[in-house]
Design a protein around this motif. Structure first.
Motif, PDB file in Angstrom:
ATOM      1  N   ALA A   1      42.832  -3.093  14.777  1.00  0.00           N
ATOM      2  CA  ALA A   1      42.851  -4.559  14.697  1.00  0.00           C
ATOM      3  C   ALA A   1      41.565  -5.166  15.254  1.00  0.00           C
ATOM      4  O   ALA A   1      40.995  -6.092  14.665  1.00  0.00           O
ATOM      5  N   MET A   2      41.096  -4.657  16.385  1.00  0.00           N
ATOM      6  CA  MET A   2      39.907  -5.241  16.997  1.00  0.00           C
ATOM      7  C   MET A   2      38.658  -4.965  16.181  1.00  0.00           C
ATOM      8  O   MET A   2      37.826  -5.863  15.969  1.00  0.00           O
ATOM      9  N   THR A   3      38.512  -3.734  15.682  1.00  0.00           N
ATOM     10  CA  THR A   3      37.322  -3.399  14.900  1.00  0.00           C
ATOM     11  C   THR A   3      37.262  -4.206  13.611  1.00  0.00           C
ATOM     12  O   THR A   3      36.205  -4.729  13.236  1.00  0.00           O
TER      13      THR A   3
ATOM     14  N   TRP B   1      31.773 -16.535  -3.954  1.00  0.00           N
ATOM     15  CA  TRP B   1      31.558 -15.411  -3.057  1.00  0.00           C
ATOM     16  C   TRP B   1      32.204 -15.646  -1.699  1.00  0.00           C
ATOM     17  O   TRP B   1      32.753 -14.719  -1.089  1.00  0.00           O
ATOM     18  N   TRP B   2      32.144 -16.897  -1.218  1.00  0.00           N
ATOM     19  CA  TRP B   2      32.740 -17.206   0.083  1.00  0.00           C
ATOM     20  C   TRP B   2      34.246 -17.007   0.049  1.00  0.00           C
ATOM     21  O   TRP B   2      34.829 -16.407   0.953  1.00  0.00           O
ATOM     22  N   ARG B   3      34.895 -17.495  -1.009  1.00  0.00           N
ATOM     23  CA  ARG B   3      36.351 -17.345  -1.113  1.00  0.00           C
ATOM     24  C   ARG B   3      36.741 -15.880  -1.237  1.00  0.00           C
ATOM     25  O   ARG B   3      37.745 -15.447  -0.660  1.00  0.00           O
ATOM     26  N   ALA B   4      35.949 -15.123  -1.983  1.00  0.00           N
ATOM     27  CA  ALA B   4      36.227 -13.689  -2.121  1.00  0.00           C
ATOM     28  C   ALA B   4      36.087 -12.983  -0.771  1.00  0.00           C
ATOM     29  O   ALA B   4      36.933 -12.162  -0.391  1.00  0.00           O
ATOM     30  N   ALA B   5      35.008 -13.304  -0.050  1.00  0.00           N
ATOM     31  CA  ALA B   5      34.779 -12.679   1.258  1.00  0.00           C
ATOM     32  C   ALA B   5      35.879 -13.061   2.238  1.00  0.00           C
ATOM     33  O   ALA B   5      36.364 -12.221   3.010  1.00  0.00           O
ATOM     34  N   LEU B   6      36.285 -14.329   2.214  1.00  0.00           N
ATOM     35  CA  LEU B   6      37.337 -14.790   3.114  1.00  0.00           C
ATOM     36  C   LEU B   6      38.655 -14.083   2.812  1.00  0.00           C
ATOM     37  O   LEU B   6      39.384 -13.669   3.732  1.00  0.00           O
ATOM     38  N   THR B   7      38.975 -13.934   1.539  1.00  0.00           N
ATOM     39  CA  THR B   7      40.219 -13.265   1.148  1.00  0.00           C
ATOM     40  C   THR B   7      40.233 -11.811   1.613  1.00  0.00           C
ATOM     41  O   THR B   7      41.218 -11.329   2.183  1.00  0.00           O
TER      42      THR B   7
ATOM     43  N   VAL C   1      41.922  -7.904   8.201  1.00  0.00           N
ATOM     44  CA  VAL C   1      42.289  -8.183   9.588  1.00  0.00           C
ATOM     45  C   VAL C   1      43.808  -8.124   9.773  1.00  0.00           C
ATOM     46  O   VAL C   1      44.309  -7.471  10.689  1.00  0.00           O
ATOM     47  N   LEU C   2      44.536  -8.810   8.912  1.00  0.00           N
ATOM     48  CA  LEU C   2      45.996  -8.785   9.022  1.00  0.00           C
ATOM     49  C   LEU C   2      46.542  -7.382   8.720  1.00  0.00           C
ATOM     50  O   LEU C   2      47.401  -6.867   9.443  1.00  0.00           O
ATOM     51  N   GLY C   3      46.031  -6.765   7.661  1.00  0.00           N
ATOM     52  CA  GLY C   3      46.521  -5.445   7.281  1.00  0.00           C
ATOM     53  C   GLY C   3      46.254  -4.389   8.335  1.00  0.00           C
ATOM     54  O   GLY C   3      47.089  -3.506   8.571  1.00  0.00           O
TER      55      GLY C   3
ATOM     56  N   SER D   1      51.969  -6.439  20.767  1.00  0.00           N
ATOM     57  CA  SER D   1      50.984  -7.072  21.654  1.00  0.00           C
ATOM     58  C   SER D   1      49.666  -6.309  21.680  1.00  0.00           C
ATOM     59  O   SER D   1      48.618  -6.884  22.003  1.00  0.00           O
ATOM     60  N   ASP D   2      49.676  -5.013  21.326  1.00  0.00           N
ATOM     61  CA  ASP D   2      48.419  -4.273  21.190  1.00  0.00           C
ATOM     62  C   ASP D   2      47.585  -4.864  20.057  1.00  0.00           C
ATOM     63  O   ASP D   2      46.366  -5.028  20.176  1.00  0.00           O
ATOM     64  N   VAL D   3      48.275  -5.160  18.960  1.00  0.00           N
ATOM     65  CA  VAL D   3      47.599  -5.730  17.797  1.00  0.00           C
ATOM     66  C   VAL D   3      47.116  -7.145  18.094  1.00  0.00           C
ATOM     67  O   VAL D   3      45.977  -7.508  17.769  1.00  0.00           O
ATOM     68  N   LEU D   4      47.973  -7.937  18.724  1.00  0.00           N
ATOM     69  CA  LEU D   4      47.564  -9.297  19.091  1.00  0.00           C
ATOM     70  C   LEU D   4      46.350  -9.255  20.010  1.00  0.00           C
ATOM     71  O   LEU D   4      45.406 -10.041  19.851  1.00  0.00           O
ATOM     72  N   GLY D   5      46.361  -8.327  20.959  1.00  0.00           N
ATOM     73  CA  GLY D   5      45.208  -8.180  21.848  1.00  0.00           C
ATOM     74  C   GLY D   5      43.951  -7.808  21.093  1.00  0.00           C
ATOM     75  O   GLY D   5      42.856  -8.312  21.380  1.00  0.00           O
ATOM     76  N   GLY D   6      44.084  -6.922  20.099  1.00  0.00           N
ATOM     77  CA  GLY D   6      42.925  -6.552  19.283  1.00  0.00           C
ATOM     78  C   GLY D   6      42.375  -7.728  18.513  1.00  0.00           C
ATOM     79  O   GLY D   6      41.155  -7.916  18.437  1.00  0.00           O
ATOM     80  N   TRP D   7      43.263  -8.534  17.957  1.00  0.00           N
ATOM     81  CA  TRP D   7      42.812  -9.718  17.216  1.00  0.00           C
ATOM     82  C   TRP D   7      42.113 -10.715  18.137  1.00  0.00           C
ATOM     83  O   TRP D   7      41.046 -11.233  17.797  1.00  0.00           O
TER      84      TRP D   7
END
Length: 233
Positions: free
Chosen positions: A147-149, A170-176, A182-184, A198-204
């Motif tokens: 998650a953090m990386t 390109w911006w919308r593609a990059a954002l998607t 990040v979520l996955g 909470s490990d994942v939340l901490g990484g985010w």
């Protein structure tokens, strides 16, 4: 788009938004780190309840679990993310001769990894243990390295896209792609039972904090020799 190089004399403006974000993220990260370190009972109970539920789903939904394992091992894996970051740094040098910006990107990514590993060693949190595991992982749990990386790499690259003024498509593609990664990267780790929520939340949170601090560093120091900002069209 006008070609820019590291020899540009244009100084990027200070990013007050990044400073405010960094402060808020630092407070949130410190609070969560403290709660994890002292094993605050409500947090431990919530982690356990969510982890037990998702583990039952993972055991029952074998097809989805196999997909999650492929994604976490090959797409959202920290090594994959670091290779993406290294490729972006190489393109900055090759296409724009942006040596300092490439160095900033590489150093920011490396520092994020160093902080992540240091916190894992300092906190020493144990991973979930199951009688019927669907995946395995080693080393300490907090924060989630996946998650953090992913947050650090995707956040830095998104900021560069915005800074360079890429087109809307390109911006919308990059954002998607960034949101999916990040979520996955975090959700698959919880699904596979190798991390507490909470490990994942901490990484985010820590990843976003690293990005905010890197942006501040670019604007106040390294950015003086970096890429010229191009407004969005």
């Amino acid at each position: 788009m006008r070609r820019a190089s590291d020899d540009s004399s244009c100084h990027p403006p200070g990013d007050r938004g990044a400073a405010r974000a960094a402060l808020a993220l630092a407070v949130a990260s410190a609070l969560l780190l403290t709660l994890v370190a002292v094993e605050w009972r409500p947090l431990v109970s919530l982690d356990g309840a969510v982890a037990r539920t998702t583990h039952r789903w993972a055991v029952a939904e074998r097809g989805l679990t196999r997909t999650a394992r492929i994604l976490t091992d090959w797409v959202f894996d920290p090594l994959t993310m670091r290779l993406v970051c290294a490729t972006a740094a190489g393109l900055l040098v090759w296409r724009r001769r942006a040596w300092w910006t490439a160095l900033w990107l590489a150093v920011a990514g490396a520092l994020g990894t160093a902080v992540q590993q240091s916190l894992k060693a300092a906190v020493g949190r144990r991973r979930p243990v199951w009688p019927d595991p669907v995946d395995s992982a080693h080393y300490a749990a907090f924060p989630s390295g996946h998650a953090m990386t992913a947050t650090v790499v995707c956040g830095l690259l998104l900021w560069l896209c915005h800074h360079l003024g890429v087109g809307r498509t390109w911006w919308r593609a990059a954002l998607t792609v960034a949101v999916v990664c990040v979520l996955g990267s975090g959700l698959t780790r919880v699904w596979l039972g190798v991390h507490w929520p909470s490990d994942v939340l901490g990484g985010w949170l820590l990843g976003a904090l690293a990005v905010a601090l890197a942006v501040l560093g670019y604007g106040r120091g390294l950015g003086r020799g970096g890429l010229r900002r191009v407004p969005h069209r």
